[in-house]
Write a protein that holds these residues in place. Sequence first.
Motif, mmCIF file in Angstrom:
data_model
loop_
_atom_site.group_PDB
_atom_site.id
_atom_site.type_symbol
_atom_site.label_atom_id
_atom_site.label_comp_id
_atom_site.label_asym_id
_atom_site.label_seq_id
_atom_site.Cartn_x
_atom_site.Cartn_y
_atom_site.Cartn_z
ATOM 1 N N VAL A 111 22.800 -11.721 -54.275
ATOM 2 C CA VAL A 111 21.892 -12.427 -53.376
ATOM 3 C C VAL A 111 22.346 -13.878 -53.283
ATOM 4 O O VAL A 111 22.370 -14.597 -54.287
ATOM 5 C CB VAL A 111 20.438 -12.355 -53.875
ATOM 6 N N THR A 112 22.734 -14.300 -52.086
ATOM 7 C CA THR A 112 23.182 -15.675 -51.892
ATOM 8 C C THR A 112 21.980 -16.606 -51.726
ATOM 9 O O THR A 112 20.851 -16.151 -51.519
ATOM 10 C CB THR A 112 24.091 -15.777 -50.660
ATOM 11 N N ASP A 113 22.242 -17.902 -51.818
ATOM 12 C CA ASP A 113 21.166 -18.874 -51.611
ATOM 13 C C ASP A 113 20.573 -18.758 -50.209
ATOM 14 O O ASP A 113 19.353 -18.891 -50.033
ATOM 15 C CB ASP A 113 21.701 -20.295 -51.837
ATOM 16 N N GLU A 114 21.436 -18.514 -49.235
ATOM 17 C CA GLU A 114 20.949 -18.400 -47.857
ATOM 18 C C GLU A 114 20.084 -17.158 -47.685
ATOM 19 O O GLU A 114 19.064 -17.192 -46.977
ATOM 20 C CB GLU A 114 22.123 -18.356 -46.885
ATOM 21 N N ASP A 115 20.457 -16.048 -48.323
ATOM 22 C CA ASP A 115 19.633 -14.838 -48.264
ATOM 23 C C ASP A 115 18.236 -15.120 -48.818
ATOM 24 O O ASP A 115 17.221 -14.706 -48.228
ATOM 25 C CB ASP A 115 20.283 -13.707 -49.060
ATOM 26 N N LYS A 150 14.525 -17.143 -56.995
ATOM 27 C CA LYS A 150 15.748 -16.357 -56.814
ATOM 28 C C LYS A 150 16.069 -15.559 -58.073
ATOM 29 O O LYS A 150 16.545 -14.413 -58.001
ATOM 30 C CB LYS A 150 16.915 -17.275 -56.455
ATOM 31 N N LYS A 151 15.811 -16.130 -59.225
ATOM 32 C CA LYS A 151 16.054 -15.432 -60.481
ATOM 33 C C LYS A 151 15.193 -14.180 -60.577
ATOM 34 O O LYS A 151 15.664 -13.116 -61.022
ATOM 35 C CB LYS A 151 15.765 -16.364 -61.657
ATOM 36 N N GLN A 152 13.953 -14.260 -60.158
ATOM 37 C CA GLN A 152 13.065 -13.103 -60.189
ATOM 38 C C GLN A 152 13.511 -12.039 -59.190
ATOM 39 O O GLN A 152 13.363 -10.837 -59.451
ATOM 40 C CB GLN A 152 11.631 -13.543 -59.901
ATOM 41 N N PRO A 171 20.358 -8.398 -43.594
ATOM 42 C CA PRO A 171 19.023 -8.139 -43.006
ATOM 43 C C PRO A 171 18.113 -7.362 -43.943
ATOM 44 O O PRO A 171 16.928 -7.685 -44.079
ATOM 45 C CB PRO A 171 19.350 -7.347 -41.738
ATOM 46 N N GLY A 172 18.652 -6.352 -44.605
ATOM 47 C CA GLY A 172 17.849 -5.599 -45.549
ATOM 48 C C GLY A 172 17.461 -6.408 -46.766
ATOM 49 O O GLY A 172 16.334 -6.311 -47.269
ATOM 50 N N ILE A 173 18.385 -7.237 -47.260
ATOM 51 C CA ILE A 173 18.094 -8.079 -48.425
ATOM 52 C C ILE A 173 16.993 -9.084 -48.101
ATOM 53 O O ILE A 173 16.071 -9.303 -48.895
ATOM 54 C CB ILE A 173 19.381 -8.796 -48.893
ATOM 55 N N ALA A 175 31.518 -7.140 -51.742
ATOM 56 C CA ALA A 175 30.180 -7.745 -51.763
ATOM 57 C C ALA A 175 30.071 -8.857 -50.721
ATOM 58 O O ALA A 175 29.037 -9.001 -50.063
ATOM 59 C CB ALA A 175 29.882 -8.292 -53.153
ATOM 60 N N MET A 176 31.135 -9.644 -50.568
ATOM 61 C CA MET A 176 31.117 -10.695 -49.559
ATOM 62 C C MET A 176 31.619 -10.196 -48.206
ATOM 63 O O MET A 176 31.219 -10.701 -47.167
ATOM 64 C CB MET A 176 31.969 -11.868 -50.026
ATOM 65 N N LYS A 177 32.483 -9.186 -48.236
ATOM 66 C CA LYS A 177 33.014 -8.666 -46.974
ATOM 67 C C LYS A 177 31.908 -8.059 -46.117
ATOM 68 O O LYS A 177 31.868 -8.238 -44.899
ATOM 69 C CB LYS A 177 34.099 -7.615 -47.254
ATOM 70 N N TYR A 178 30.981 -7.341 -46.771
ATOM 71 C CA TYR A 178 29.916 -6.659 -46.039
ATOM 72 C C TYR A 178 28.558 -7.338 -46.226
ATOM 73 O O TYR A 178 27.520 -6.718 -45.974
ATOM 74 C CB TYR A 178 29.827 -5.198 -46.487
ATOM 75 N N ASN A 179 28.571 -8.593 -46.643
ATOM 76 C CA ASN A 179 27.305 -9.301 -46.827
ATOM 77 C C ASN A 179 26.563 -9.478 -45.512
ATOM 78 O O ASN A 179 25.334 -9.401 -45.468
ATOM 79 C CB ASN A 179 27.554 -10.661 -47.471
ATOM 80 N N ARG A 180 27.286 -9.694 -44.437
ATOM 81 C CA ARG A 180 26.653 -9.888 -43.132
ATOM 82 C C ARG A 180 25.922 -8.628 -42.691
ATOM 83 O O ARG A 180 24.871 -8.717 -42.036
ATOM 84 C CB ARG A 180 27.719 -10.266 -42.097
#
Length: 285
Positions: A177-181, A156-158, A133-135, A124-129
């Motif tokens: 979903v990270t905070d930055e996303d 973010k919760k929604q 873009p899609g997220i 999940a974190m390895k391929y987050n980069r």
Amino acid sequence: MSETVEAANTSPDKRATKRPRTFKSGPAQGEPPALDFSTMEPRKQQVMTTFLAYRNTLDAHYDQRERVIKCSRDITALSKKMVFSLLRITQDSPEKVFKDVEFKHNQVLELFSKMSKEMQGSNAMKYNRQATPGIQEYIEAVGLWRFLKHNELITKKQVLESLTIEGDGKATPLVSVTDEDYLLGISDLPGEVNRYCINSIGKGDRDAVSKCLAFLQMLKEGVSLVLSVRKYNNLEKKVPVLNSSLEKIEKAFYSMTIRECEMKSIDPAIINTSGIAVECNMDTS
């Protein structure tokens, strides 16, 4: 000497053609050739076995990475279609627009379900980069949907709830979903809200323009508060677009307000009197 001259004058078609090189049957195209370890020393066999394991691991990593990138691109394309459908709300009925968006949203969830199989555990974190873009584009689409339907900023919760499926009596998130996303996703909203506002101005919908203005003012306040606490380089790059969109909507709203005040200050009796006078002049002419 004559034989040499005769050979030189021979036409190229009559010259002996070079026989094509033939190869023994081997592995199929694209497959690595099989290695024979029986003739190698034990130490060399160990080294070759180790490097073959490294090669297989890297091949699997790159294949999985490409699958995530493809899913992310497909999600981005469908999310953009959701945005285009939502911007037609000033032309079509909201029920028709939201129904179309709901259909596209289900297609996006299917792509997220496909991508989630590649992002289990540490992946999940390895391929987050590759997935981000899609997220982010998805967050922008559902954020605009939430704004047009409920006149509020999506949380973010929604977002996480919309990316959660029910199965076996428990809720399972498709992706993380990270905070930055989340922040980068909602920071793309000003451009779409600005387009919706322009369409509303053409319809003379002052309430919609006022709603857009209040929304972007709230969004700017929130983004400024976040940047005062923590630094996000990519988020800072989007602040000028937010300021520009907010400035355009403010000018449009102020212009509409001034025109309305000017029209209200005009006495309708004067307008009617001038109209009658014009008719009388036309009759007497």
